[in-house]
Scaffold this active site. Structure first.
Site, PDB file in Angstrom:
ATOM      1  N   CYS A  28       6.060   9.563   0.515  1.00  0.00           N
ATOM      2  CA  CYS A  28       4.788  10.230   0.775  1.00  0.00           C
ATOM      3  C   CYS A  28       4.503  11.168  -0.387  1.00  0.00           C
ATOM      4  O   CYS A  28       5.275  12.105  -0.621  1.00  0.00           O
ATOM      5  CB  CYS A  28       4.834  11.019   2.076  1.00  0.00           C
ATOM      6  SG  CYS A  28       3.309  11.938   2.379  1.00  0.00           S
TER       7      CYS A  28
ATOM      8  N   ASN B 253      10.430   4.451   3.121  1.00  0.00           N
ATOM      9  CA  ASN B 253      10.193   3.844   4.420  1.00  0.00           C
ATOM     10  C   ASN B 253      11.393   3.011   4.851  1.00  0.00           C
ATOM     11  O   ASN B 253      12.223   2.607   4.040  1.00  0.00           O
ATOM     12  CB  ASN B 253       8.986   2.906   4.330  1.00  0.00           C
ATOM     13  CG  ASN B 253       7.678   3.625   4.161  1.00  0.00           C
ATOM     14  OD1 ASN B 253       7.270   4.381   5.024  1.00  0.00           O
ATOM     15  ND2 ASN B 253       7.016   3.395   3.043  1.00  0.00           N
TER      16      ASN B 253
ATOM     17  N   ARG C 287       0.822  -1.211   0.000  1.00  0.00           N
ATOM     18  CA  ARG C 287       0.000   0.000   0.000  1.00  0.00           C
ATOM     19  C   ARG C 287       0.854   1.259   0.000  1.00  0.00           C
ATOM     20  O   ARG C 287       0.911   1.997  -0.975  1.00  0.00           O
ATOM     21  CB  ARG C 287      -0.943  -0.024   1.222  1.00  0.00           C
ATOM     22  CG  ARG C 287      -2.086   1.007   1.155  1.00  0.00           C
ATOM     23  CD  ARG C 287      -1.716   2.382   1.596  1.00  0.00           C
ATOM     24  NE  ARG C 287      -1.245   2.439   2.987  1.00  0.00           N
ATOM     25  CZ  ARG C 287      -0.752   3.536   3.534  1.00  0.00           C
ATOM     26  NH1 ARG C 287      -0.632   4.666   2.832  1.00  0.00           N
ATOM     27  NH2 ARG C 287      -0.320   3.522   4.788  1.00  0.00           N
TER      28      ARG C 287
END
Length: 316
Positions: free
Chosen positions: A251, A260, A26
């Site tokens: 992001c 991440n 995701r």
């Protein structure tokens, strides 16, 4: 792919086991310029589960206009029926919840902000307005027996506002807990946190009645601090850590955010500390190499590169 392992030397005061909340399918894929075919996404999630990851955030029910990379959520979820893992999904509002419930989803997450600037950029609402929007979503989800996670972004710094006061983060965190979130994931969206800041925020949350057992951490590695910050959280007793296979993701609304924390880098450190994860590092690395080939570039994860013999994006 076989993986060498670090020497296991346990350190005092750390959790015996860490649950990794895998966000690559995701949070990772939503930031890719290309749209990954639904068949590849389903295979990716199945491979992650086969590698031992028991919580894999599958997709988002955000309007396709805003996140076209995840517009195939309705096509993806039925393909995951045989996957042996928890498969939470992100929902932004009641319409997203309706879509998720129709597909039999059992866990959801809402995505809030600790700062006004990011709430406006990401949700076109103030912080308090966003909490008010989430409240009926969380209530309906809880009534339907779903588990609810509350993401909170910009917990340590904001690209528009700079450093974020701990009291501000605690207030919004408390609001998410008060509307019914079971778990709170603290996001260092632009990667500016340092270990002392992490422990100070966790201590303040505890003082406000948010137990460590309800807290997860979600670090970005912009300044190379993600693992150090994770260790600081572990020392405080946190035992749920978000990570992204191969270091995918960033992001889309914060241009200074880099990827991440890579799941492989996290697992390498946890293995060295003697902390159980249930993850097969070799199988996970092979999965990230496989996905990197689909994306047309090598993984940025140092552990993936070390174990697979691939080069970094900068070395291409």
């Amino acid at each position: 792919m076989s993986a060498s392992l670090p020497m296991s030397v346990p350190a005092a005061g750390l959790p015996a086991r860490v649950r990794i909340h895998e966000v690559g399918p995701r949070d990772g894929l939503q930031n890719e310029k290309m749209v990954v075919p639904v068949e590849v996404k389903a295979d990716f999630i199945a491979r992650l589960a086969d590698a031992g990851l028991d919580t894999i955030e599958a997709t988002s029910f955000v309007h396709p206009k805003w996140v076209p990379q995840l517009a195939d959520a309705e096509a993806l979820m039925p393909r995951l029926e045989g996957v042996d893992a928890r498969l939470p999904v992100l929902v932004p509002n009641e319409r997203g919840l309706d879509r998720a419930l129709t597909l039999g989803v059992r866990e959801i997450a809402v995505f809030g902000s600790a700062t006004e600037s990011f709430a406006k950029a990401n949700l076109n609402r103030t912080v308090d307005e966003s909490i008010a929007m989430f409240a009926p979503v969380v209530a309906r989800a809880r009534e339907a027996g779903l588990r609810v996670r509350g993401y909170l972004s910009m917990c340590f710094g904001d690209p528009w506002e700079g450093a974020v006061e701990i009291d501000q983060v605690v207030r919004v965190s408390r609001s998410l807990i008060d509307i019914g979130c079971d778990e709170l994931s603290l996001g260092d969206t632009i990667g500016v946190a340092t270990p002392g800041h992490v422990q100070a925020l966790l201590t303040a949350l505890n003082a406000a009645g948010v137990g460590t057992e309800r807290i997860a951490v979600h670090f970005h590695d912009t300044y190379g601090q993600a693992l150090a910050n994770t260790l600081a959280a572990l020392q405080h007793g946190v035992s749920t850590v978000d990570a992204s296979a191969g270091g995918l993701g960033g992001c889309p609304y914060a241009k200074s955010a880099t990827g991440n924390l890579a799941t492989e880098d996290l697992v390498w450190m946890l293995n060295g500390l003697g902390i159980e994860t249930g993850v097969d590092l070799g199988a996970l690395t092979a999965t990230s190499v496989w996905m990197a080939a689909h994306l047309g570039r090598p993984s940025p994860s140092r552990t993936v590169r070390a174990l697979s013999g691939t080069t970094s994006p900068q070395e291409q």
